[in-house]
Design a protein around this motif. Sequence first.
Motif, PDB file in Angstrom:
ATOM      1  N   UNK B 136       0.830  -1.211   0.000  1.00 15.07           N
ATOM      2  CA  UNK B 136       0.000   0.000   0.000  1.00 15.07           C
ATOM      3  C   UNK B 136       0.862   1.258   0.000  1.00 15.07           C
ATOM      4  N   UNK B 137       1.765   1.376   0.983  1.00 14.04           N
ATOM      5  CA  UNK B 137       2.644   2.547   1.063  1.00 14.04           C
ATOM      6  C   UNK B 137       3.945   2.096   1.714  1.00 14.04           C
ATOM      7  N   UNK B 138       5.032   2.879   1.570  1.00 17.78           N
ATOM      8  CA  UNK B 138       6.298   2.468   2.168  1.00 17.78           C
ATOM      9  C   UNK B 138       6.133   2.220   3.673  1.00 17.78           C
ATOM     10  N   UNK B 139       6.451   1.017   4.115  1.00 18.22           N
ATOM     11  CA  UNK B 139       6.409   0.708   5.534  1.00 18.22           C
ATOM     12  C   UNK B 139       5.035   0.401   6.106  1.00 18.22           C
ATOM     13  N   UNK B 140       4.013   0.396   5.280  1.00 20.11           N
ATOM     14  CA  UNK B 140       2.659   0.051   5.744  1.00 20.11           C
ATOM     15  C   UNK B 140       2.617  -1.458   5.948  1.00 20.11           C
ATOM     16  N   UNK B 141       2.206  -1.886   7.162  1.00 19.33           N
ATOM     17  CA  UNK B 141       2.260  -3.314   7.503  1.00 19.33           C
ATOM     18  C   UNK B 141       0.868  -3.907   7.685  1.00 19.33           C
ATOM     19  N   UNK B 142       0.660  -5.060   7.054  1.00 19.60           N
ATOM     20  CA  UNK B 142      -0.557  -5.850   7.264  1.00 19.60           C
ATOM     21  C   UNK B 142      -0.172  -6.976   8.223  1.00 19.60           C
ATOM     22  N   UNK B 143      -0.837  -7.064   9.377  1.00 20.87           N
ATOM     23  CA  UNK B 143      -0.499  -8.084  10.365  1.00 20.87           C
ATOM     24  C   UNK B 143      -1.698  -8.962  10.681  1.00 20.87           C
ATOM     25  N   UNK B 144      -1.418 -10.198  11.008  1.00 19.12           N
ATOM     26  CA  UNK B 144      -2.509 -11.090  11.369  1.00 19.12           C
ATOM     27  C   UNK B 144      -2.001 -12.384  11.944  1.00 19.12           C
ATOM     28  N   UNK B 145      -2.948 -13.352  12.161  1.00 16.49           N
ATOM     29  CA  UNK B 145      -4.320 -12.940  11.979  1.00 16.49           C
ATOM     30  C   UNK B 145      -4.917 -12.626  13.327  1.00 16.49           C
ATOM     31  N   UNK B 146      -5.771 -11.650  13.359  1.00 15.71           N
ATOM     32  CA  UNK B 146      -6.375 -11.186  14.603  1.00 15.71           C
ATOM     33  C   UNK B 146      -7.525 -12.127  14.978  1.00 15.71           C
ATOM     34  N   UNK B 147      -7.939 -12.137  16.237  1.00 10.60           N
ATOM     35  CA  UNK B 147      -9.041 -13.020  16.628  1.00 10.60           C
ATOM     36  C   UNK B 147     -10.312 -12.738  15.826  1.00 10.60           C
ATOM     37  N   UNK B 148     -11.079 -13.801  15.621  1.00  7.56           N
ATOM     38  CA  UNK B 148     -12.325 -13.665  14.858  1.00  7.56           C
ATOM     39  C   UNK B 148     -13.249 -12.623  15.480  1.00  7.56           C
ATOM     40  N   UNK B 149     -13.148 -12.467  16.793  1.00  2.97           N
ATOM     41  CA  UNK B 149     -14.014 -11.502  17.492  1.00  2.97           C
ATOM     42  C   UNK B 149     -13.725 -10.064  17.061  1.00  2.97           C
ATOM     43  N   UNK B 150     -12.577  -9.832  16.399  1.00  2.24           N
ATOM     44  CA  UNK B 150     -12.224  -8.465  15.963  1.00  2.24           C
ATOM     45  C   UNK B 150     -12.507  -8.233  14.467  1.00  2.24           C
ATOM     46  N   UNK B 151     -13.082  -9.227  13.823  1.00  2.00           N
ATOM     47  CA  UNK B 151     -13.303  -9.093  12.379  1.00  2.00           C
ATOM     48  C   UNK B 151     -14.406  -8.077  12.097  1.00  2.00           C
ATOM     49  N   UNK B 152     -14.025  -6.991  11.490  1.00  2.00           N
ATOM     50  CA  UNK B 152     -14.959  -5.906  11.189  1.00  2.00           C
ATOM     51  C   UNK B 152     -14.717  -5.427   9.764  1.00  2.00           C
ATOM     52  N   UNK B 153     -15.746  -4.859   9.145  1.00  2.00           N
ATOM     53  CA  UNK B 153     -15.602  -4.351   7.775  1.00  2.00           C
ATOM     54  C   UNK B 153     -14.792  -3.059   7.755  1.00  2.00           C
ATOM     55  N   UNK B 154     -14.259  -2.771   6.582  1.00  2.00           N
ATOM     56  CA  UNK B 154     -13.616  -1.468   6.393  1.00  2.00           C
ATOM     57  C   UNK B 154     -14.679  -0.373   6.422  1.00  2.00           C
TER      58      UNK B 154
END
Lengths: 312, 229
Positions: B136-154
Amino acid sequence: MALRIDRAGLATSLQDAGRRGVAHLGVPPGGAMDCLSLALANWLVGKATGATAVEITLTGAAMTFEARMAFALAGGRADITLNGQPVAMYEQHRANPGDVLEIGAVQAGCRIYLAVSDALQGDKIFGSASTYASGGFGGHQGRMLADGDVIATVGREEPDKRVAPQKFHPFLNKGWVLRAVPGPEAGLLDKASRDTLFTEAFRASQRASRQGAELDKPVLTLGEAARMQSGPVFPGTVQCPPSGKPYLLMADAQTTGGYPRLAQVIRADRHLTGQIKPGDTVRFMAVEPEEATQILREKNSLYAELFGEDIF
Amino acid sequence: MTDFTAGKISHGGDDWLIARYDAPDPVALSAALQAAASRLRDEGDWLDIVPGLAELCVRFDPLCENPNDALARFRTIAGMIRPADVCGDKVTDIPVCYGGDYGPDLEVSADRLGLSPDELIALHSGESFLVQMMGFAPGFAYCGQTPAALAIDRLPEPRRRVEAGSIGIAGRQTCLYSLAGPGGWPLIGRTPLTLFDPGRDEPFLLKAGQQVRFRAIDEAEFARLAEAG
């Protein structure tokens, strides 16, 4: 010694051939949007084809030379004057300290490249001095040039006079034909939309920048499939967001995207994307990768006579 | 992922290739993709090697290598990727000031997820996550996976401006915004750490394949850390 920017215009920046091998860090390649015009301008002043030059967009710009140097312009067509006297593009000219160069609004194409014989001093980061304004680095203070900016130059020997023969000038149009390989998610399009993608003329909307250009009509249908996990994209990738309006990615595009990648404009034709302006039309012509390689070789050999190297 | 995973390999364009994987465990897949990427890097000849979340792309020079030859060469590594251990030794501590101006979507996100803000924070800071992808951008990090309880839409409409250091959540991932700019992830907090600084010897705080763990801090500590740089 310097080049002073009197009127920066819409989007004027220092650009060179761009960065390599940094996409996995989220850093786009950047660099001149039209590598052919960059190469021509640099060749005219006796520099390496990928040397740092000034990229000027649509509205033109004005600047003052603060040292004696040669200069040349290539790319989009505009009225250009030095101290009020018309100067031709694709020819080398000499400027003296205090001389004022005025580049009028671009009448055909979108971007003009000004190369000077002296070395333009930009911040070199990740192997390139190209300005990446959204990342705030490269070029002049990591941003587009503003009125009053002074770009330092380092004097070099004056080059021999050069003129680029007409046959090497870029062909400017309002209707662009870009050869493209179907992308990884091209299969998500139904038959009708796939036909549309590779036959119809799309209109470039006002949403246009160094990141890319939105093509706002005709609109494609992708339905529910329009969302996917983010994956790599490259300059020349045609993505399609849920709006159905394809987005043609360019030099400063993000390195990953979450929309279907419908097509990839081939390397040989990517330089053309930098000359697309809002309102122009774009057609995609489907080719296979092996064909694209053939086209790339042929296009490079056409220009080898001038440059003596591959520039695409 | 206990076994080798087969990739579906094809041309992504005239000068890049793509291998797509379908694996049940996205974190193990990410680790395997990073391992495959580093093997490709050892080969040296690729112009770019970019792992995605469930794919691996390489860019090659068609003037040096015919597209189908490049495809065959890519297949030898990307055709079957090995399970790899998530390098667990080093976990980067990411202090985060949750909520308030730093995380304007914390409360509404918690509400939507049927959690209290504190429960959301506890889930987000309760375990370490893998940096699955930089993009996406320099240094932008996608991390996972987070608990299912935190799954939310953009967010339905991206924000015009998100500050650097902002922490977002969406789906089974959390992201770190390295630069100020537009952004579509619901924001739950912000870190005072500088994720990307082109002037630094090491411009990137994070790299793909690394682990991170978020730690809740208050505004006073945020200010202190921000000042310390």
